[in-house]
Design an enzyme around this catalytic site. Structure first.
Site: not given
Ligand code: HEC
Ligand code: HEC
Length: 257
Positions: A71, A74-75, A173, A176-177, A214, A218
């Site tokens: 990676c 290139c980067h 989601c 709760c959130h 995560r 949930c």
């Molecule tokens: C019953 C309540 C509940 C529901 C429904 C729920 N969550 Fe959560 N979720 C929590 C609790 C508790 C935590 C841990 C504390 C916090 O960061 O809110 C959490 C944490 C998270 C976090 C991490 C936030 C951080 O800052 O780290 C994400 C992202 C998240 N939930 C997304 C979702 C998504 C997407 C859904 C639906 C698929 C969902 N949750 C449904 C209770 C819920």
């Molecule tokens: C041979 C050169 C090459 C290698 C090796 C390569 N990349 Fe890239 N990568 C590129 C180029 C060129 C782009 C931009 C292409 C485009 O615009 O879609 C890109 C795009 C990306 C992007 C998205 C950036 C955007 O503009 O959205 C990410 C993240 C990334 N590379 C991560 C990686 C990682 C992690 C690896 C190794 C696993 C890797 N690349 C290996 C050439 C490379």
């Protein structure tokens, strides 16, 4: 109504509560609800337990394949040739598929298409470490996910999933959130469910945790069936969840309970 009562009422929940408009409240990071010692842990790179995974991601970034290409070839060794602003926009519309693509999926695709390494599995430790390394390049940047134009239908589909009830407790989601942030649920204070710190280190599991893991945790908590990692549904949900945090600073790797 208190959330515990709401959970006890299960299916009757929504009918009894007024729906808060998801985006009317000011957005804040889950960081603001942390205990001071957890904040300190996140803020100090030497104490932050997510930094181990980041180092692993950095090593993967610079490790050459059989043809001597990495990676970093290139980067740049520190990845700094990648645009931090651009990383903060993920999920973005993929030029080829014209569909949203998550940062982790992009990293996985880069690995397979440019390095010929097809062993990275979605939400695996390796994929998460590499994603964390890349997203950390944008630490401090404001989340800036596109929600208009060609993204609109995907964003709306993600919102729908976020508000769809499922599982034994018939929860969504948003219930709760969006409706109960700041309230206590068992040992935890509910946040807005923001994703600006992901991948992040969870003290409760002792693991680097991806956004979609995560989501799974949930779904488990409200006893509903999660979607597969990397699925269309999870991409849309991640799109909506990230956009929900537009304007928040990226904290990767954050530390959470
Ligand atoms: C019953 C309540 C509940 C529901 C429904 C729920 N969550 Fe959560 N979720 C929590 C609790 C508790 C935590 C841990 C504390 C916090 O960061 O809110 C959490 C944490 C998270 C976090 C991490 C936030 C951080 O800052 O780290 C994400 C992202 C998240 N939930 C997304 C979702 C998504 C997407 C859904 C639906 C698929 C969902 N949750 C449904 C209770 C819920
Ligand atoms: C041979 C050169 C090459 C290698 C090796 C390569 N990349 Fe890239 N990568 C590129 C180029 C060129 C782009 C931009 C292409 C485009 O615009 O879609 C890109 C795009 C990306 C992007 C998205 C950036 C955007 O503009 O959205 C990410 C993240 C990334 N590379 C991560 C990686 C990682 C992690 C690896 C190794 C696993 C890797 N690349 C290996 C050439 C490379």
């Amino acid at each position: 109504m208190k959330l515990k009562t709401a959970l006890a009422l299960g299916a009757g929940f929504g009918a009894l509560c007024t729906y808060a408009d998801a985006f009317s409240a000011e957005v804040y990071s889950g960081y603001t609800l942390l205990r001071q010692e957890t904040k300190d842990m996140q803020d100090d790179d030497f104490m932050n337990p997510g930094m181990g995974a980041l180092a692993r991601g950095a090593a993967m970034f610079t490790t050459p394949n059989a043809k001597g290409v990495s990676c970093a070839s290139c980067h740049g060794a520190d990845g700094k040739k990648l645009s931090a602003k651009r990383i903060a926009q993920y999920p973005v519309l993929d030029a080829k598929s014209k569909r949203p693509i998550t940062l982790q999926q992009r990293v996985i695709n880069e690995s397979s298409e440019r390095l010929g390494i097809s062993t990275l599995k979605y939400e695996s430790d390796d994929a998460l470490s590499l994603e964390a390394f890349v997203r950390n390049i944008a630490r401090g940047q404001e989340v800036n996910v596109q929600t208009d134009g060609a993204m609109t239908p995907f964003y709306e589909a993600g919102k729908k999933l976020y508000e769809t009830r499922s599982g034994q407790l018939n929860m969504a989601c948003s219930l709760c959130h969006d409706n109960h942030p700041g309230e206590k649920l068992r040992a935890q204070v509910l946040s807005q469910g923001q994703t600006n710190g992901f991948p992040l280190y969870r003290l409760a599991t002792g693991k680097l945790t991806g956004t979609q893991t995560r989501f799974n945790q949930c779904f488990d908590a409200f006893r509903a069936k999660p979607y597969p990692f990397g699925s269309e549904e999870y991409t849309l949900l991640e799109l909506y969840a990230n956009a929900h945090g537009n304007g928040l600073k990226i904290e990767t790797p954050a530390v959470r309970f």
